[in-house]
Design an enzyme around this catalytic site. Sequence first.
Site, PDB file in Angstrom:
ATOM      1  N   SER A 141       0.877  -1.184   0.000  1.00 26.83           N
ATOM      2  CA  SER A 141       0.000   0.000   0.000  1.00 26.83           C
ATOM      3  C   SER A 141       0.907   1.224   0.000  1.00 26.83           C
ATOM      4  CB  SER A 141      -0.851  -0.007   1.270  1.00 26.83           C
ATOM      5  OG  SER A 141      -1.469   1.247   1.485  1.00 26.83           O
ATOM      6  N   TYR A 154      -2.298  -0.681  10.522  1.00 29.16           N
ATOM      7  CA  TYR A 154      -2.381  -1.078   9.102  1.00 29.16           C
ATOM      8  C   TYR A 154      -1.055  -0.769   8.407  1.00 29.16           C
ATOM      9  CZ  TYR A 154      -3.984  -1.222   4.224  1.00 29.16           C
ATOM     10  OH  TYR A 154      -4.118  -1.512   2.890  1.00 29.16           O
TER      11      TYR A 154
HETATM   12  P1  NDP Z   1     -11.279  -6.065  -0.655  1.00 31.56           P
HETATM   13  O1  NDP Z   1     -11.839  -5.957   0.731  1.00 31.56           O
HETATM   14  O2  NDP Z   1     -12.195  -5.833  -1.795  1.00 31.56           O
HETATM   15  O3  NDP Z   1     -10.573  -7.469  -0.827  1.00 31.56           O
HETATM   16  C1  NDP Z   1      -9.868  -8.096   0.218  1.00 31.56           C
HETATM   17  C2  NDP Z   1      -9.713  -9.571  -0.116  1.00 31.56           C
HETATM   18  O4  NDP Z   1      -8.991 -10.207   0.968  1.00 31.56           O
HETATM   19  C3  NDP Z   1     -11.047 -10.283  -0.254  1.00 31.56           C
HETATM   20  O5  NDP Z   1     -11.007 -11.112  -1.373  1.00 31.56           O
HETATM   21  C4  NDP Z   1     -11.157 -11.104   1.024  1.00 31.56           C
HETATM   22  O6  NDP Z   1     -11.838 -12.312   0.746  1.00 31.56           O
HETATM   23  C5  NDP Z   1      -9.682 -11.403   1.295  1.00 31.56           C
HETATM   24  N1  NDP Z   1      -9.429 -11.788   2.681  1.00 31.56           N
HETATM   25  C6  NDP Z   1      -9.637 -11.080   3.806  1.00 31.56           C
HETATM   26  N2  NDP Z   1      -9.319 -11.828   4.885  1.00 31.56           N
HETATM   27  C7  NDP Z   1      -8.915 -13.032   4.405  1.00 31.56           C
HETATM   28  C8  NDP Z   1      -8.457 -14.228   5.009  1.00 31.56           C
HETATM   29  N3  NDP Z   1      -8.360 -14.367   6.336  1.00 31.56           N
HETATM   30  N4  NDP Z   1      -8.107 -15.261   4.202  1.00 31.56           N
HETATM   31  C9  NDP Z   1      -8.224 -15.152   2.870  1.00 31.56           C
HETATM   32  N5  NDP Z   1      -8.634 -14.054   2.230  1.00 31.56           N
HETATM   33  C10 NDP Z   1      -8.987 -13.003   3.001  1.00 31.56           C
HETATM   34  O7  NDP Z   1     -10.065  -5.036  -0.663  1.00 31.56           O
HETATM   35  P2  NDP Z   1      -8.900  -4.739  -1.744  1.00 31.56           P
HETATM   36  O8  NDP Z   1      -9.131  -5.440  -3.010  1.00 31.56           O
HETATM   37  O9  NDP Z   1      -8.709  -3.301  -1.750  1.00 31.56           O
HETATM   38  O10 NDP Z   1      -7.645  -5.381  -0.975  1.00 31.56           O
HETATM   39  C11 NDP Z   1      -6.659  -6.153  -1.604  1.00 31.56           C
HETATM   40  C12 NDP Z   1      -5.289  -5.748  -1.091  1.00 31.56           C
HETATM   41  O11 NDP Z   1      -4.995  -4.425  -1.545  1.00 31.56           O
HETATM   42  C13 NDP Z   1      -5.168  -5.719   0.433  1.00 31.56           C
HETATM   43  O12 NDP Z   1      -3.936  -6.288   0.816  1.00 31.56           O
HETATM   44  C14 NDP Z   1      -5.182  -4.233   0.741  1.00 31.56           C
HETATM   45  O13 NDP Z   1      -4.522  -3.930   1.949  1.00 31.56           O
HETATM   46  C15 NDP Z   1      -4.459  -3.680  -0.475  1.00 31.56           C
HETATM   47  N6  NDP Z   1      -4.661  -2.261  -0.736  1.00 31.56           N
HETATM   48  C16 NDP Z   1      -5.898  -1.768  -1.071  1.00 31.56           C
HETATM   49  C17 NDP Z   1      -6.064  -0.419  -1.266  1.00 31.56           C
HETATM   50  C18 NDP Z   1      -7.407   0.162  -1.572  1.00 31.56           C
HETATM   51  O14 NDP Z   1      -7.577   1.403  -1.484  1.00 31.56           O
HETATM   52  N7  NDP Z   1      -8.400  -0.612  -1.944  1.00 31.56           N
HETATM   53  C19 NDP Z   1      -4.938   0.526  -1.190  1.00 31.56           C
HETATM   54  C20 NDP Z   1      -3.699  -0.095  -0.839  1.00 31.56           C
HETATM   55  C21 NDP Z   1      -3.571  -1.437  -0.639  1.00 31.56           C
HETATM   56  P3  NDP Z   1     -12.821 -13.090   1.749  1.00 31.56           P
HETATM   57  O15 NDP Z   1     -13.466 -12.052   2.641  1.00 31.56           O
HETATM   58  O16 NDP Z   1     -13.788 -13.746   0.813  1.00 31.56           O
HETATM   59  O17 NDP Z   1     -11.946 -14.054   2.474  1.00 31.56           O
END
Ligand code: NDP
Length: 244
Positions: A141, A154
């Site tokens: 991030s 975070y």
């Molecule tokens: P979303 O919340 O849309 O996606 C997060 C994903 O992580 C989901 O598919 C969720 O799936 C999965 N997840 C959460 N907990 C678990 C777990 N215990 N085991 C397996 N999967 C898990 O958010 P983003 O797409 O934005 O996030 C993706 C990455 O991008 C993250 O690492 C986030 O920190 C990073 N990021 C995002 C930014 C943004 O502004 N969106 C900016 C900077 C970084 P499920 O709940 O089905 O398990």
Amino acid sequence: MKGTSKVVAVTGASSGIGAATARRLAADGHRLFLGARRTDRLAGLAAEINAAGGTAAFRRLDVTDAADVADFASAAHELHGRLDVLVNNAGVMPLSPLEALRTREWDRMIDVNLRGVLHGIAAALPLMRAQGGGHFVNIASVGAYEVSPTAAVYCATKYAVRAVSEGLRQESAGDVRVTLVSPGVTESELADHIGDPAAREAMRSYRAVALPASAVADAIAYALAQPPEVDVNEIVVRPAASVR
Ligand code: NDP
């Protein structure tokens, strides 16, 4: 098909950046193996990709469970005979000020964002070494480079992912490539789970300008498309209109 077809496992593929990455990499001809806890979402995405002529399979995955991550990586390897790329994408962001003492959420961020990535490395590195190489794409991030109020824990997890990625790169001796992808604000479900009322309110304006998740997927596709001797180490991608 463009370029070489790789076997790519994506954690957190059920929404946001992970789902967009699966769609983009499948369109590039790669074979996708998708993991997350919401298998209904994964089933729908895999069906969509396969119907469009791509190749995708899925498996339920909780990245906080090391054995589950090991089984996930092994399943991808067994299905296709190799595992070329692991996109360590799963993440959570329940922001709050430290003084709110939401300690269970601190633990959750450490467990998913940091331990989850370490579990991915532990699961995939031996497979990659045994087959002569591989590629980790770790999603950090802009919070891996700067800290802001309510985001201390975070950001700590994302600084740590950046440190681990750099260490892995230095130890790789050329066979394992490591790319850190650090998005700014991106459209996804990430901010939907913020429980602290003040932090949730602050995020409404902060997140008003956002990248489409496909922009982050494009950055990942670029890193994967490089020849074996080229390792794209770090990509930071923000909305053009973002100051921070
Ligand atoms: P979303 O919340 O849309 O996606 C997060 C994903 O992580 C989901 O598919 C969720 O799936 C999965 N997840 C959460 N907990 C678990 C777990 N215990 N085991 C397996 N999967 C898990 O958010 P983003 O797409 O934005 O996030 C993706 C990455 O991008 C993250 O690492 C986030 O920190 C990073 N990021 C995002 C930014 C943004 O502004 N969106 C900016 C900077 C970084 P499920 O709940 O089905 O398990």
